[in-house]
Design a protein around this motif. Structure first.
Motif: not given
Length: 221
Positions: A105-117, A165-166, A171-175
């Protein structure tokens, strides 16, 4: 509004927000005794992530569960773990079965999260490769104690660099996760089956607003 303790809601005569449609959730926040003392003085805060520091799957928030059982988080030493009985006002939580459903669900909200992971995974994979290459040096003919110490220092530096780095990326991903939820009107998350260490399963409730959760009782204090 409803009041929920251990997953069993009962009606209560309270209002929440402009539409008077909220829920009081009650449960137990597991943490270290040291952190519990800080919560006594300052309340709940989100700027000290603790166990969440490297988490890339869930938002920034205060986590609690409907029971006082030990779920293996909060402190390395079980003797340092304590429970805080809490209640939280959550008007519109995103309710999901588990982390897998939440991530879809959250990846649908913001696809950028997947690339950051993926960046975090790739960086860690490269760190493992470098670490393993150095490991081979220990078996080099004629290696000295000084050589071994130097190799160990390089490996420690790799691990430290990867950790930094992790944590920064996490932190960026959780935000982004937190902002995506808020943008969709959610102020919390409920995972019916949150699986953690040693395959322990528990219902997990997260409030995104630390000012909407209060400590009612500090156990074992």
């Amino acid at each position: 509004m409803q009041e929920s303790f251990g997953g069993d809601p009962v009606d209560i005569a309270l209002n929440y927000g402009p539409n008077a449609m909220g829920t009081i959730y009650k449960g137990f926040h597991q943490t270290s005794k040291k952190a519990a003392e800080a919560i006594k003085k300052e309340g709940f805060r989100l700027d000290i992530p603790g166990a969440r520091a490297t988490d890339t799957e869930l938002p920034d928030g205060v986590f609690f569960k409907p029971h006082s059982g030990n779920i293996g988080v909060g402190a390395a030493d079980p003797k340092d773990i304590t429970q805080i009985k809490v209640k939280a006002d959550i008007s519109n939580p995103l309710e999901v079965l588990n982390r897998q459903e939440f991530n879809r669900i959250i990846n649908d909200f913001d696809p950028k999260i997947t690339s950051l992971r993926r960046e975090v995974d790739a960086y860690e994979k490269e760190a493992v490769r470098k670490f393993d290459e150095l490991e081979k040096e220990y078996y080099r003919p004629g290696i000295t104690i000084e050589d071994s110490d130097a190799i160990m220092d390089k490996q420690d530096a790799i691990l430290k660099d990867n950790e930094i780095f992790a944590k920064e990326k996490a932190k960026d991903i959780r935000e982004r996760i937190t902002n995506a939820l808020r943008d969709k009107g959610y102020d919390g998350v409920i995972l019916t089956e949150d699986v953690g260490s040693f395959n322990r399963k528990t219902e997990t409730i997260v409030t995104l607003n630390p000012t909407k959760i209060t400590a009612e009782e500090f156990l074992d204090q």
